[in-house]
Design a protein around this motif. Structure first.
Motif, PDB file in Angstrom:
ATOM      1  N   PHE A   1       0.830  -1.203   0.000  1.00 31.45           N
ATOM      2  CA  PHE A   1       0.000   0.000   0.000  1.00 31.45           C
ATOM      3  C   PHE A   1       0.866   1.255   0.000  1.00 31.45           C
ATOM      4  O   PHE A   1       0.644   2.176  -0.785  1.00 31.45           O
ATOM      5  N   ILE A   2       1.849   1.301   0.874  1.00 28.37           N
ATOM      6  CA  ILE A   2       2.698   2.493   1.002  1.00 28.37           C
ATOM      7  C   ILE A   2       3.423   2.767  -0.309  1.00 28.37           C
ATOM      8  O   ILE A   2       3.471   3.907  -0.773  1.00 28.37           O
ATOM      9  N   ASN A   3       3.969   1.739  -0.921  1.00 23.84           N
ATOM     10  CA  ASN A   3       4.689   1.937  -2.181  1.00 23.84           C
ATOM     11  C   ASN A   3       3.761   2.436  -3.281  1.00 23.84           C
ATOM     12  O   ASN A   3       4.091   3.374  -4.001  1.00 23.84           O
ATOM     13  N   LYS A   4       2.595   1.831  -3.411  1.00 27.42           N
ATOM     14  CA  LYS A   4       1.644   2.249  -4.445  1.00 27.42           C
ATOM     15  C   LYS A   4       1.151   3.661  -4.155  1.00 27.42           C
ATOM     16  O   LYS A   4       1.091   4.505  -5.049  1.00 27.42           O
ATOM     17  N   GLU A   5       0.793   3.937  -2.921  1.00 28.73           N
ATOM     18  CA  GLU A   5       0.286   5.250  -2.549  1.00 28.73           C
ATOM     19  C   GLU A   5       1.377   6.303  -2.718  1.00 28.73           C
ATOM     20  O   GLU A   5       1.127   7.406  -3.183  1.00 28.73           O
ATOM     21  N   GLY A   6       2.599   5.941  -2.362  1.00 31.02           N
ATOM     22  CA  GLY A   6       3.715   6.874  -2.510  1.00 31.02           C
ATOM     23  C   GLY A   6       3.943   7.249  -3.960  1.00 31.02           C
ATOM     24  O   GLY A   6       4.194   8.408  -4.279  1.00 31.02           O
ATOM     25  N   ILE A   7       3.809   6.290  -4.838  1.00 31.48           N
ATOM     26  CA  ILE A   7       3.982   6.560  -6.266  1.00 31.48           C
ATOM     27  C   ILE A   7       2.871   7.478  -6.759  1.00 31.48           C
ATOM     28  O   ILE A   7       3.116   8.434  -7.495  1.00 31.48           O
ATOM     29  N   ARG A   8       1.638   7.225  -6.330  1.00 33.54           N
ATOM     30  CA  ARG A   8       0.519   8.082  -6.736  1.00 33.54           C
ATOM     31  C   ARG A   8       0.730   9.510  -6.227  1.00 33.54           C
ATOM     32  O   ARG A   8       0.556  10.485  -6.958  1.00 33.54           O
ATOM     33  N   LEU A   9       1.139   9.637  -4.969  1.00 36.88           N
ATOM     34  CA  LEU A   9       1.375  10.964  -4.397  1.00 36.88           C
ATOM     35  C   LEU A   9       2.512  11.678  -5.114  1.00 36.88           C
ATOM     36  O   LEU A   9       2.453  12.889  -5.344  1.00 36.88           O
ATOM     37  N   GLN A  10       3.542  10.925  -5.469  1.00 37.19           N
ATOM     38  CA  GLN A  10       4.649  11.516  -6.221  1.00 37.19           C
ATOM     39  C   GLN A  10       4.146  12.030  -7.572  1.00 37.19           C
ATOM     40  O   GLN A  10       4.510  13.118  -8.017  1.00 37.19           O
TER      41      GLN A  10
ATOM     42  N   GLY B   1       4.195   8.866 -15.706  1.00 42.90           N
ATOM     43  CA  GLY B   1       4.957   7.667 -15.370  1.00 42.90           C
ATOM     44  C   GLY B   1       4.488   7.052 -14.059  1.00 42.90           C
ATOM     45  O   GLY B   1       4.510   5.841 -13.881  1.00 42.90           O
ATOM     46  N   CYS B   2       4.051   7.902 -13.132  1.00 43.16           N
ATOM     47  CA  CYS B   2       3.557   7.421 -11.833  1.00 43.16           C
ATOM     48  C   CYS B   2       2.075   7.071 -11.881  1.00 43.16           C
ATOM     49  O   CYS B   2       1.630   6.124 -11.251  1.00 43.16           O
ATOM     50  N   VAL B   3       1.304   7.879 -12.602  1.00 46.94           N
ATOM     51  CA  VAL B   3      -0.146   7.704 -12.680  1.00 46.94           C
ATOM     52  C   VAL B   3      -0.539   7.747 -14.165  1.00 46.94           C
ATOM     53  O   VAL B   3      -0.935   8.782 -14.689  1.00 46.94           O
TER      54      VAL B   3
ATOM     55  N   ILE C   1       5.307  14.504 -17.793  1.00 47.74           N
ATOM     56  CA  ILE C   1       5.658  13.142 -18.225  1.00 47.74           C
ATOM     57  C   ILE C   1       5.962  12.287 -16.995  1.00 47.74           C
ATOM     58  O   ILE C   1       5.555  11.126 -16.920  1.00 47.74           O
ATOM     59  N   GLY C   2       6.642  12.864 -16.011  1.00 46.34           N
ATOM     60  CA  GLY C   2       6.906  12.141 -14.760  1.00 46.34           C
ATOM     61  C   GLY C   2       5.618  11.769 -14.054  1.00 46.34           C
ATOM     62  O   GLY C   2       5.477  10.677 -13.524  1.00 46.34           O
TER      63      GLY C   2
END
Length: 170
Positions: free
Chosen positions: A72-81, A158-160, A154-155
């Motif tokens: 969860f943390i990794n996925k959520e962190g990527i979305r937040l990024q 890449g995350c979302v 673009i970044g």
């Protein structure tokens, strides 16, 4: 549960009453108990699985629980990024619009210098040269800032990958 809701899952006047509730009652889901906290559904599901009545329905090993939380943390962190990159791209594009507005003002100033007749000869040429140099410099700044905005957007994608607003801005 308490970290999410600031309340224990079960309360009673005595330990016996709390233990009785623990055995027969399901806890109020954290999102229902504290809707203002915007608890993610996945976090709520992890929490409630830890409180299942049947031990076989709970996480069997702490590593299993840690794995779920890490996921969860990794996925959520990527979305937040991705959201942060989108916001950065928007701020950069707003700055580009400010630069465009400054260029428009310089063009108006150039036209006024030519039309007003207040400056003549060398003074007029010098003023026009300064305005043109400023316009050229700001044009280069626009290209640089648009490049930065494009990298941010673009970044974000890449995350979302399904971020429609970022896709539209590109």
């Amino acid at each position: 549960y308490e970290l999410l809701t600031f309340h224990p899952p079960f309360t009673g006047r005595t330990i016996r009453e709390v233990l009785g509730l623990l055995v027969i009652e399901a806890p109020v889901p954290p999102r229902r108990r504290r809707p203002e906290r915007a608890i993610p559904r996945r976090v709520e599901a992890i929490c409630l699985r830890c409180l299942e009545k049947d031990p076989s329905d709970r996480y069997q090993r702490v590593e299993e629980l840690v794995g779920e939380l890490d996921s969860f943390i990794n996925k959520e962190g990527i979305r937040l990024q991705g959201e942060a990159l989108f916001a950065e791209g928007l701020r950069t594009l707003e700055g580009v619009q400010d630069i465009r507005d400054r260029i428009d003002g310089l063009h108006r100033g150039r036209a006024e210098a030519l039309e007003s007749g207040a400056l003549e000869g060398e003074a007029l040429r010098q003023r026009l040269y300064e305005i043109d140099a400023d316009i050229e410099s700001l044009g280069a700044k626009i290209a640089e800032e648009e490049g930065k905005a494009e990298i941010s957007l673009i970044g974000c994608l890449g995350c979302v990958p399904d971020h429609e607003q970022a896709r539209h801005k590109l």
